[in-house]
Design an enzyme around this catalytic site. Sequence first.
Site, short mmCIF file in Angstrom:
data_model
loop_
_atom_site.label_atom_id
_atom_site.label_comp_id
_atom_site.label_asym_id
_atom_site.label_seq_id
_atom_site.Cartn_x
_atom_site.Cartn_y
_atom_site.Cartn_z
N LYS A 14 -22.12 40.71 -34.56
CA LYS A 14 -21.28 41.66 -35.10
C LYS A 14 -22.39 43.23 -35.12
O LYS A 14 -23.56 42.89 -35.13
CB LYS A 14 -20.72 41.78 -36.41
CG LYS A 14 -21.82 41.44 -37.83
CD LYS A 14 -22.37 42.79 -38.23
CE LYS A 14 -23.46 42.44 -39.49
NZ LYS A 14 -24.09 43.57 -39.81
N ASP A 140 -21.17 39.31 -45.70
CA ASP A 140 -20.82 39.26 -44.34
C ASP A 140 -19.79 38.11 -43.77
O ASP A 140 -19.35 38.29 -42.79
CB ASP A 140 -21.94 39.73 -43.47
CG ASP A 140 -22.27 40.73 -43.39
OD1 ASP A 140 -21.90 41.71 -44.39
OD2 ASP A 140 -23.69 41.37 -42.66
#
Length: 284
Positions: A14, A140
Amino acid sequence: MTSNRSTAWPAPAKLNLFLHVNGRRADGYHELQTLFQFIDYCDYLDFAVNDSGSLTLHSEMEAVVANSDNLILKAAKSLQEYTGTHQGAEIWLDKKLPMGGGIGGGSSDAATTLVALNHLWQTQLSQDELAKIGLSLGADVPVFINGLAAFAEGVGEKLIPVEAPENWYLILTPDVHVSTAEVFNDPLLPRDTPKLSMDDLMSSDWHNDCQPRVAERYPQVAKALAWLIEYAPSRMTGTGACVFGIFDTRQQAEHVFAKLPAGLCGFIAKGTNKSPLALRLTQH
């Protein structure tokens, strides 16, 4: 043992397209606003389910990370405990994402483990239940389980799906491991960026509040940024060390990548608002 091996489950990286630090809570965690987007550059995991309940991991990382600290095994064990299943798995990791790079490699591996084993063990947990387990492993992890580009705030656990531009990125990987805890404990880290509405954020200039401090403490990061910003709008992702330049086309990114000086390493990837993991799940 491997006849039932389910292969090529992606654990994508990401990028934090921006990262604003809005304050520090009484418990020490920081209030953040950030925008997560996936890229089509991934670790890959294979799984072979067993009935013995044993969990084993094969990875070139074994010499680097003790099994007791490995998020993949922690994720599998957490799913066993949450569901009460007596099944286990043999797991193979093809590690491509740099560790300590700010691109979510460990969190993504954990999320893929939860999603894949929930499917293969047929434990039938909802996405919300998987995200709850994931949050216990790392802030996350839920965004990788949800599988959609998202605006996040709080400590990163409140997610709102967004459609961000799916640009091409040249991502540089400085050869340094940046400690997230060290960055957030830095007394000089800016912690007073005003909170904005999502609409205001999506139309404002984006930055990463952690970038100046990391660049000052890690010359390798400063060097990568200084080179890349000559060619494209560029920022650090997460708490580093990776930095990314933004391009409209792959050809533009490749043109700059071809000029990469000795001592800098990186790769080209495409931004995607739907995780490759979510797409893999639909193939079953």
